[in-house]
Design a protein around this motif. Structure first.
Motif, mmCIF file in Angstrom:
data_model
loop_
_atom_site.group_PDB
_atom_site.id
_atom_site.type_symbol
_atom_site.label_atom_id
_atom_site.label_comp_id
_atom_site.label_asym_id
_atom_site.label_seq_id
_atom_site.Cartn_x
_atom_site.Cartn_y
_atom_site.Cartn_z
ATOM 1 N N ALA A 152 13.037 -0.025 -3.642
ATOM 2 C CA ALA A 152 11.371 -0.151 -4.078
ATOM 3 C C ALA A 152 10.301 0.606 -3.303
ATOM 4 O O ALA A 152 11.025 1.308 -2.429
ATOM 5 C CB ALA A 152 11.266 -1.575 -3.733
ATOM 6 N N GLY A 195 -4.569 -4.459 -9.254
ATOM 7 C CA GLY A 195 -3.863 -5.411 -9.770
ATOM 8 C C GLY A 195 -2.298 -5.009 -10.184
ATOM 9 O O GLY A 195 -1.416 -5.624 -9.694
ATOM 10 N N SER A 196 -2.150 -3.694 -10.524
ATOM 11 C CA SER A 196 -0.732 -3.419 -10.926
ATOM 12 C C SER A 196 -0.128 -3.059 -9.465
ATOM 13 O O SER A 196 1.200 -3.302 -9.641
ATOM 14 C CB SER A 196 -0.963 -2.072 -11.725
ATOM 15 N N LEU A 197 -0.642 -2.483 -8.547
ATOM 16 C CA LEU A 197 0.159 -2.229 -7.346
ATOM 17 C C LEU A 197 0.400 -3.530 -6.473
ATOM 18 O O LEU A 197 1.119 -3.394 -5.693
ATOM 19 C CB LEU A 197 -0.489 -1.288 -6.669
ATOM 20 N N SER A 198 -0.219 -4.385 -6.953
ATOM 21 C CA SER A 198 0.045 -5.696 -6.049
ATOM 22 C C SER A 198 1.350 -6.351 -6.445
ATOM 23 O O SER A 198 2.003 -7.136 -5.687
ATOM 24 C CB SER A 198 -0.989 -6.853 -6.221
ATOM 25 N N ASP A 199 2.029 -5.740 -7.226
ATOM 26 C CA ASP A 199 3.556 -6.126 -7.831
ATOM 27 C C ASP A 199 4.581 -5.092 -6.708
ATOM 28 O O ASP A 199 5.653 -5.650 -6.762
ATOM 29 C CB ASP A 199 3.880 -5.771 -8.794
ATOM 30 N N HIS A 200 4.007 -4.364 -5.778
ATOM 31 C CA HIS A 200 5.075 -3.795 -4.991
ATOM 32 C C HIS A 200 4.527 -4.282 -3.505
ATOM 33 O O HIS A 200 3.643 -3.628 -2.812
ATOM 34 C CB HIS A 200 4.730 -2.317 -4.954
ATOM 35 N N PRO A 201 4.838 -5.340 -2.887
ATOM 36 C CA PRO A 201 4.628 -5.805 -1.583
ATOM 37 C C PRO A 201 4.799 -5.038 -0.411
ATOM 38 O O PRO A 201 4.193 -4.890 0.528
ATOM 39 C CB PRO A 201 5.475 -7.272 -1.544
ATOM 40 N N THR A 207 2.226 5.117 -8.035
ATOM 41 C CA THR A 207 0.829 5.060 -7.943
ATOM 42 C C THR A 207 0.301 5.852 -8.761
ATOM 43 O O THR A 207 -0.764 5.528 -9.633
ATOM 44 C CB THR A 207 0.606 5.451 -6.682
ATOM 45 N N ALA A 231 0.456 3.828 -12.295
ATOM 46 C CA ALA A 231 -0.566 2.986 -12.063
ATOM 47 C C ALA A 231 -2.110 3.667 -12.537
ATOM 48 O O ALA A 231 -2.923 3.035 -13.163
ATOM 49 C CB ALA A 231 -0.690 2.294 -10.592
#
Length: 327
Positions: A89, A112-118, A290, A293
């Motif tokens: 990941a 919003g979109s990058l918050s899916d990658h903790p 990134t 995104a």
């Protein structure tokens, strides 16, 4: 054995031209940079800098080693990218720098979109015109969002950099809501606006140069704009009825609802917006996700022109979409 960290300092010195500028860019003191470059000279067993009491410049040997240092650093980054490409990941820290209107316009979608990658730590900074590419080259940032009013930026880019075209950003007219030109049914006539108080960025700013080219076409006595730092400051003044302005459409994406926006007829003045990264970084999952995104954020910025006045069509697609993280 030449130490990699010192080679990076030498490459940065070659770009900046002074010890003070190198120290400022990399977060060191000038004394520390000077000491490390002196240590590199001892490792290389040759003079790399020609020093005087007030300045320093590269010797011929220093220039040759600086060129090799750039090649070495690119190879090291490529090796790191190949290793990280096997990660399950995207993870780690990705630093993006952007010109102000892009930072404001893209930030909500990126968050919003990058918050899916903790496991990913995302940093977005604003930068002055011209600094983004230099910061990517030096390794200070991973990706830069840059604008180009000349149409020549990517054609003259260093081979070590990769450009991704995001969108075309046209110059549009912003007027107060009660202004006669606020009515979409009324044709825009720049000659009627010749005596209006125009507002623009300071002389020398890229957007100001585009505005000056536009005002050269008005005819008669050329308007002399009042100068204000920051497109958002200009928009707030237009909203208060203080004047009018020609601005890039992207500057309106922050949601300023108190101005009327019109297409400028027969005007092809626009800037191209790019994401720039080092070619060796593209395979890193954190950079790839990134970039994707950023691309999606750029394509989904709301249009600002009213339907009856919107003859610009959709934003032009990128020449080559950024890679997906799973490639």
């Amino acid at each position: 054995m030449l130490e990699l960290r010192r080679l990076r300092l030498l490459a940065e010195f070659a770009r900046r031209g002074s010890i003070a500028a190198t120290a400022s860019a990399l977060g060191y003191t000038p004394s520390a940079v000077s000491q490390q470059l002196a240590a590199l000279e001892r490792e290389a067993r040759v003079a790399l800098l020609d020093r005087t009491a007030r300045s320093a410049e590269l010797t011929d040997a220093g220039r040759r080693l600086a060129e090799r240092a750039e090649e070495i650093l690119t190879l090291v980054e490529a090796a790191e990218a190949e290793l990280s490409a096997n990660a399950d990941a995207p993870m780690g820290r990705v630093v993006v720098t952007a010109f102000p209107s892009a930072a404001v316009a893209f930030a909500p979608a990126l968050a919003g979109s990058l918050s899916d990658h903790p496991e990913l730590t995302f940093v977005l900074r604003q930068t002055r015109p011209g600094d983004g590419i230099r910061q990517v080259q030096s390794g200070e940032v991973d990706i830069a969002l840059v604008d180009d009013w000349s149409g020549k930026l990517s054609a003259h880019a260093p081979a070590a950099l990769k450009f991704f075209h995001l969108r075309r950003d046209p110059l549009v007219l912003a007027v107060p809501p009660g202004h006669p030109m606020a009515d979409p049914a009324k044709p825009v006539d720049l000659q009627e606006l010749r005596e209006e108080p125009w507002m623009a960025a300071p002389a020398g700013e890229p957007s100001r140069q585009a505005v000056d080219r536009l005002l050269d076409t008005v005819g008669g006595r050329r308007p002399v704009p009042w100068e204000f730092e920051g497109l958002h400051t200009i928009l707030s003044l237009v909203a208060r009825g203080i004047g009018i302005a020609a601005i890039p459409a992207l500057a309106l994406a922050a949601g300023e609802q108190r101005v009327a926006v019109r297409r400028i007829p027969d005007c092809d003045l626009a800037r191209e917006v790019y994401a720039v990264t080092r070619a060796a970084s593209v395979r890193r999952p954190s950079v790839a996700v990134t970039l994707r995104a950023i691309y999606e954020a750029a394509q989904n910025v709301p249009e600002v022109l009213p339907e009856s006045d919107d003859e610009l069509g959709p934003a032009s697609p990128p020449d080559e979409p950024p890679p997906r993280a799973d490639r």
